[in-house]
Design a protein around this motif. Structure first.
Motif, short mmCIF file in Angstrom:
data_model
loop_
_atom_site.label_atom_id
_atom_site.label_comp_id
_atom_site.label_asym_id
_atom_site.label_seq_id
_atom_site.Cartn_x
_atom_site.Cartn_y
_atom_site.Cartn_z
N ALA A 231 0.84 -1.19 0.00
CA ALA A 231 0.00 0.00 0.00
C ALA A 231 0.87 1.25 0.00
CB ALA A 231 -0.91 -0.01 1.23
N LEU A 232 1.90 1.21 0.83
CA LEU A 232 2.83 2.34 0.89
C LEU A 232 3.45 2.61 -0.48
CD1 LEU A 232 2.41 2.78 3.74
CD2 LEU A 232 4.71 1.89 4.27
N MET A 234 2.28 1.90 -3.33
CA MET A 234 1.29 2.45 -4.25
C MET A 234 1.09 3.94 -3.98
SD MET A 234 -0.60 1.27 -6.77
CE MET A 234 -0.58 2.73 -7.83
N ASP A 235 1.10 4.28 -2.71
CA ASP A 235 0.95 5.69 -2.37
C ASP A 235 2.05 6.50 -3.05
OD1 ASP A 235 -1.25 5.21 -0.79
OD2 ASP A 235 -0.09 5.06 1.08
N ARG A 236 3.23 5.95 -2.99
CA ARG A 236 4.34 6.66 -3.58
C ARG A 236 4.12 6.81 -5.09
NH1 ARG A 236 8.60 4.56 -0.87
NH2 ARG A 236 10.21 3.85 -2.29
N GLY A 257 -2.39 -4.83 -1.20
CA GLY A 257 -2.09 -3.58 -0.52
C GLY A 257 -2.21 -2.41 -1.49
N ALA A 258 -1.66 -2.63 -2.67
CA ALA A 258 -1.72 -1.57 -3.68
C ALA A 258 -3.17 -1.23 -3.98
CB ALA A 258 -1.01 -2.03 -4.95
N ARG A 260 -5.64 -1.44 -2.07
CA ARG A 260 -6.25 -0.67 -1.00
C ARG A 260 -5.94 0.82 -1.17
NH1 ARG A 260 -4.55 -1.30 5.19
NH2 ARG A 260 -2.83 0.00 4.45
N SER A 261 -4.71 1.11 -1.50
CA SER A 261 -4.35 2.51 -1.70
C SER A 261 -5.15 3.11 -2.84
CB SER A 261 -2.86 2.62 -2.02
OG SER A 261 -2.11 2.46 -0.85
N ARG A 264 -8.65 3.70 -1.65
CA ARG A 264 -8.75 4.84 -0.75
C ARG A 264 -8.52 6.15 -1.48
NH1 ARG A 264 -5.78 2.79 4.83
NH2 ARG A 264 -7.36 1.24 5.38
N ALA A 265 -7.79 6.08 -2.57
CA ALA A 265 -7.54 7.30 -3.34
C ALA A 265 -8.71 7.59 -4.27
CB ALA A 265 -6.25 7.16 -4.13
#
Lengths: 342, 342
Positions: A231-232, A234-236, A257-258, A260-261, A264-265
């Motif tokens: 997820a982190l 993906m955030d990046r 995880g990706a 999820r990001s 959420r985005a």
DNA sequence: GCTCTTGATGGAAGCGTTTCCGAAGATGTT
DNA sequence: AACATCTTCGGAAACGCTTCCATCAAGAGC
């Protein structure tokens, strides 16, 4: 908790009216025992509900009928799956399985110090981790057979998938769909000295190259293994001026995880960005994740067969590579004409 | 693969200039050995890189330093997690862990027939399955200590969660949100004689009752454990004239399956229907599933401590129940005024 | 009928520890 | 100085099995 005195082979022999030597031979189905005698012995054993003492047997025979399995993570799906396959064939072969969790380097040192205690096992199978030279010497010293699974190995027989191929199947799919800005989320195990799955990374570059696509270093991010880490990552990627239209994750957990990001985005999958993983983790099916399937239990089984073969003194294949297969579900689609909204 | 001749305790004794008796005592840190002698022995052992033969030691001593762990499913998250915790404490205590997968009744029979082979282990921990009377007798006969985990047990010390409580936490949340048509997807293990998690079901009824809500038999569907099965169950619920506005699943995996059906049916979660699970499986976090967390590794650890205690001859608690905890994420919300579109 | 095999069996020596028991010094008590 | 007490240590008997080697009986071959 009262325990009846253990009945020993001597009791069986006496009851069957034979010597211990004969009783032993009979019970072990060794040659040179008259059929009638053998039956008699077996009956006596049955009646006394006798069962051999593995300790004594091992001691006298010099083999333990046990094999150690060394895993870096017990509860991670991949390893648990291997274990399951392995256990099945070992059990069929009458071998017992000693489980050792060797997580970090500290555990590792301890393992090699303490455990390979002479004669605890006849063989050890190491799951997905490299064994350095010093450690190989230790193994050799204790004279056990070794097989590796879930990663290839220079010295020992092993079973694994072709990570490069798996990666190319995933990447090929994305390329084929028309994606041009493809990100990679590479996962590494912080506790392991080196990554055993280099192929997953190199597949990214070679696929890009084959497709005539440029590599953009911003599009590859490396994180520790795990969903939250994915997820982190993906955030990046989403923070980039030009985010990717597709992401290739080294594993399904990371892919999840990706996703999820992305969710959420407020981005849609595969509408805004496609996601593909590797593994075909059971939940991949539940979240309709496109992925590359690797047969996990089967790898365990093959490793098990190798061990059994080795122990029987047979020669076994130096390596077997099991095939992987692209499983298209619904997290991948052609890119939007105009890329995701940035 | 050449193996150096195994160095035995006799070699150590000779080198240290003492008798085997003394060497043994020294090495085992037994009383009655002069400090200087002990040091000398240790040094000799060190120099010869001697390590005791567990076989011989067990044989002479009558204890194996091994414990068997019996699991119905190796790769299912819950069990793998227990195993992980268990392994850690067993290892710290110097005990080795023998793993046995006992899936169906057939395995089970075989296990009790073959494996409890006398003296293979000092104790066994059974994970989440009941042991019938006959089997208890077998255990008793072989004189091993037993502990159970992941389910309560009448005869042996055990560690588990309060399933009823966990269920009520999940149901309570739904009720509190204002749901009135709440479905339950109950999961059972087809290979196990009885469900150990009755509490999860009874919590449903008692919660409904406490809230003054009527029970509608159509709203409870029982399936085999597993994601895909959960999906099937949800399909059935969606076929109802008046579908539920919320579903309480016995586990996260089942909940995940239900969510897939919902998604495929074009329904939104939690917009159209809320979903809550039990476990807090790692992926729950990744899909933002509301659930009730149970500490899995911790249960394994506690079971491990019980075993260690038992083996030391200490008296251990007859049972310990670890707490669960509601984790609200985003698959639950108050019901729509007008229920989901049917 | 008499050796020669061959197959079945028993005796006994390990396998590498632990531990009971007795011997011997060392220390302490009168 | 004689005697009781401790501490430290060695001898040797288990622990429960496997297996080498010798023995013996019974058919085979002549």
């Amino acid at each position: 908790m009262t325990v009846a005195r253990q009945v020993s082979m001597a009791d069986v022999a006496r009851r069957a009216g034979v010597s211990m030597a004969t009783a032993s031979r009979a019970l072990n189905n060794a040659a040179g025992v008259a059929e009638a005698t053998r039956t008699r012995v077996f009956r006596a054993a049955e009646e006394l509900s006798y069962v051999v003492s593995p300790e004594a047997s091992s001691l006298a025979r010099g083999a333990t009928q046990r094999v150690a399995v060394v895993v870096p993570h017990i509860s991670r799906w991949f390893f648990a799956g291997l274990l399951e396959g392995l256990e099945a064939v070992l059990r069929d072969a009458g071998l017992d399985l000693l489980l050792y969790h060797v997580g970090d380097m500290e555990d590792r040192r301890e393992f090699f110090d303490r455990l390979p205690a002479r004669r605890k096992v006849d063989a050890v199978v190491v799951l997905a981790f490299p064994v350095d030279e010093e450690e190989q010497r230790r193994f050799q010293l204790m004279g056990v057979d070794i097989v590796a699974a879930g990663g290839q190995h220079a010295t020992y027989p092993y079973v694994c998938i072709d990570d490069e191929m798996a990666g190319r199947q995933a990447m090929g799919h994305l390329v084929h769909l028309g994606h041009e800005r493809i990100a990679m989320i590479a996962a590494v195990d912080p506790d392991q000295p080196v990554s055993l799955q280099q192929g997953r990374s190199s597949a990214y570059y070679s696929s890009l190259h084959d497709a005539g696509l440029a590599v953009d270093d911003d599009l590859v991010v490396t994180v520790n293994w795990g969903g939250p880490e994915g997820a982190l990552a993906m955030d990046r990627l989403l923070g980039l001026r030009r985010p990717p239209t597709a992401v290739y994750a080294h594993s399904d957990e990371v892919a999840l995880g990706a996703m999820r990001s992305l969710r959420r985005a407020g981005l849609s999958v595969p509408g805004d960005v496609s996601v593909v993983g590797i593994d075909d983790h059971p939940v991949a099916e539940l979240v309709d994740l496109t992925t590359v399937r690797q047969p996990v239990e089967q790898q365990g089984e093959i490793a098990g067969e190798m061990v059994v073969g080795l122990l029987r003194g047979e020669v076994v294949q130096r390596s077997v590579t099991v095939p992987t297969q692209l499983v298209v579900r619904s997290t991948t689609a052609p890119p939007r004409r105009a890329g995701p909204r940035a």
